[in-house]
Structures are given as structure tokens and as C-alpha cells.
Design a protein around this motif. Structure first.
Motif, mmCIF file in Angstrom:
data_model
loop_
_atom_site.group_PDB
_atom_site.id
_atom_site.type_symbol
_atom_site.label_atom_id
_atom_site.label_comp_id
_atom_site.label_asym_id
_atom_site.label_seq_id
_atom_site.Cartn_x
_atom_site.Cartn_y
_atom_site.Cartn_z
ATOM 1 N N PRO A 32 0.825 -1.208 0.000
ATOM 2 C CA PRO A 32 0.000 0.000 0.000
ATOM 3 C C PRO A 32 0.860 1.259 0.000
ATOM 4 O O PRO A 32 1.874 1.330 0.688
ATOM 5 C CB PRO A 32 -0.803 -0.121 1.294
ATOM 6 C CG PRO A 32 0.030 -0.982 2.183
ATOM 7 C CD PRO A 32 0.720 -1.954 1.257
ATOM 8 N N GLY A 33 0.459 2.228 -0.801
ATOM 9 C CA GLY A 33 1.162 3.501 -0.847
ATOM 10 C C GLY A 33 2.418 3.500 -1.697
ATOM 11 O O GLY A 33 3.160 4.476 -1.701
ATOM 12 N N LEU A 54 7.632 3.712 0.120
ATOM 13 C CA LEU A 54 6.298 4.280 0.349
ATOM 14 C C LEU A 54 6.254 5.743 -0.066
ATOM 15 O O LEU A 54 7.221 6.475 0.123
ATOM 16 C CB LEU A 54 5.937 4.205 1.834
ATOM 17 C CG LEU A 54 5.627 2.836 2.394
ATOM 18 C CD1 LEU A 54 5.579 2.911 3.904
ATOM 19 C CD2 LEU A 54 4.319 2.338 1.858
ATOM 20 N N ARG A 55 5.115 6.145 -0.582
ATOM 21 C CA ARG A 55 4.901 7.545 -0.909
ATOM 22 C C ARG A 55 3.588 7.990 -0.281
ATOM 23 O O ARG A 55 2.567 8.054 -0.928
ATOM 24 C CB ARG A 55 4.827 7.742 -2.420
ATOM 25 C CG ARG A 55 6.137 7.919 -3.097
ATOM 26 C CD ARG A 55 6.711 9.299 -2.741
ATOM 27 N NE ARG A 55 8.083 9.401 -3.086
ATOM 28 C CZ ARG A 55 8.546 9.961 -4.175
ATOM 29 N NH1 ARG A 55 7.719 10.473 -5.042
ATOM 30 N NH2 ARG A 55 9.830 10.018 -4.391
ATOM 31 N N LEU A 56 3.604 8.237 1.018
ATOM 32 C CA LEU A 56 2.404 8.717 1.694
ATOM 33 C C LEU A 56 2.584 10.203 1.963
ATOM 34 O O LEU A 56 3.468 10.602 2.714
ATOM 35 C CB LEU A 56 2.186 7.959 3.009
ATOM 36 C CG LEU A 56 2.026 6.448 2.884
ATOM 37 C CD1 LEU A 56 1.942 5.796 4.247
ATOM 38 C CD2 LEU A 56 0.803 6.123 2.059
ATOM 39 N N SER A 57 1.774 10.999 1.324
ATOM 40 C CA SER A 57 1.907 12.441 1.498
ATOM 41 C C SER A 57 0.971 12.940 2.599
ATOM 42 O O SER A 57 -0.142 12.453 2.759
ATOM 43 C CB SER A 57 1.616 13.165 0.187
ATOM 44 O OG SER A 57 0.317 12.864 -0.251
ATOM 45 N N GLU A 68 1.593 4.134 12.511
ATOM 46 C CA GLU A 68 1.849 2.710 12.700
ATOM 47 C C GLU A 68 2.834 2.173 11.675
ATOM 48 O O GLU A 68 3.425 1.136 11.873
ATOM 49 C CB GLU A 68 0.539 1.928 12.663
ATOM 50 C CG GLU A 68 -0.318 2.258 13.873
ATOM 51 C CD GLU A 68 -1.544 1.379 13.996
ATOM 52 O OE1 GLU A 68 -1.687 0.412 13.215
ATOM 53 O OE2 GLU A 68 -2.357 1.664 14.886
ATOM 54 N N VAL A 69 2.985 2.884 10.577
ATOM 55 C CA VAL A 69 3.991 2.520 9.586
ATOM 56 C C VAL A 69 5.179 3.441 9.810
ATOM 57 O O VAL A 69 5.168 4.599 9.428
ATOM 58 C CB VAL A 69 3.447 2.667 8.139
ATOM 59 C CG1 VAL A 69 4.523 2.338 7.125
ATOM 60 C CG2 VAL A 69 2.230 1.782 7.950
ATOM 61 N N GLY A 96 -2.318 -1.293 -4.980
ATOM 62 C CA GLY A 96 -1.450 -1.580 -3.841
ATOM 63 C C GLY A 96 -1.050 -3.037 -3.694
ATOM 64 O O GLY A 96 -0.480 -3.416 -2.682
ATOM 65 N N VAL A 97 -1.330 -3.855 -4.722
ATOM 66 C CA VAL A 97 -0.951 -5.271 -4.677
ATOM 67 C C VAL A 97 -0.057 -5.590 -5.872
ATOM 68 O O VAL A 97 -0.433 -5.359 -7.026
ATOM 69 C CB VAL A 97 -2.193 -6.196 -4.695
ATOM 70 C CG1 VAL A 97 -1.771 -7.665 -4.715
ATOM 71 C CG2 VAL A 97 -3.082 -5.915 -3.495
#
Length: 118
Positions: A32-33, A54-57, A68-69, A96-97
Motif C-alpha cells: 500500500p502507498g 512508500l509515498r504517503l503524502s 503505525e507505519v 497496492g498489490v
């Protein structure tokens, strides 16, 4: 297929499901992400490495109060059996898979033997 370990840099281990059929295996890794441009798949000898960033903005003006990540990276390493054909791996990333289809080598494929009449 077995999982090899490489701990050179801290990373999350993505959950992976492996499904086998007569033609090979399909591996489903949850990432995910992770955008396609931050996903790196490497094949070296009989080893497949999944390395992803990961690319969570975070929207401007907001601040993270609980996460949590904690690591911005996924990594998983697998050793392929000699029955699998690493030259014919197909990969797809959707929702995300990561889906890896690894067919069995020709010598490991089921085949029908013709019976001659004497």
C-alpha cells in the motif's frame, strides 16, 4: 520457493500470499502507498528481490500524531526453486498489490505421454 533474508537496511516485510497451480506460482505482495516508479524488482540467479518505497503524502498544514507505519520502505527476498523459470516472470502492480506470475520451467511442466501400439 523459500524466503531468503537480507537485513542490510531496515524495511517492512510486506505480507505475501503464494498460490501454486500446475503451471507455476503466483505471488501477491501487499504494497500500500507504493507507486510503480518506486517499486524495484530484481532477479539475480535464483533470487527475486522486492524493494519498494512508500509515498504517503501529508496534506499541508497537518501533522502526524500517530504512525503505525514507521519505515518508508518494503523489502522481501525469495529464493526460487529450480522448477521455476525466472526468465519468464510477469509482474503487475494494481491497487497496492504486486502480482508476480512465475511459471514452472518446461522440464517441470506436467505433460501427457503418448502410448504407441506395438
Amino acid at each position: 520457493m523459500t524466503e531468503a533474508s537480507d537485513r542490510s537496511e531496515a524495511a517492512l516485510m510486506p505480507p505475501v500470499d503464494v498460490v501454486e497451480d500446475a503451471q507455476g506460482i503466483t505471488l501477491y505482495a501487499d504494497l500500500p502507498g507504493v507507486p510503480k516508479d518506486k517499486l524495484d524488482l530484481q532477479i539475480e540467479a535464483d533470487t527475486v528481490t522486492i524493494d519498494a518505497e512508500l509515498r504517503l503524502s501529508i496534506p499541508e498544514g497537518l501533522e502526524v500524531t500517530h504512525a503505525e507505519v514507521s519505515l518508508p520502505r518494503f523489502r522481501r527476498v525469495f529464493t526460487l526453486s529450480k522448477e521455476l523459470d525466472a526468465n519468464k516472470i510477469q509482474a503487475e502492480l494494481a491497487n497496492g498489490v504486486l502480482t508476480l506470475r512465475i511459471p514452472k520451467a518446461e522440464h517441470a511442466q506436467p505433460r501427457k505421454i503418448q502410448i504407441g501400439v506395438a
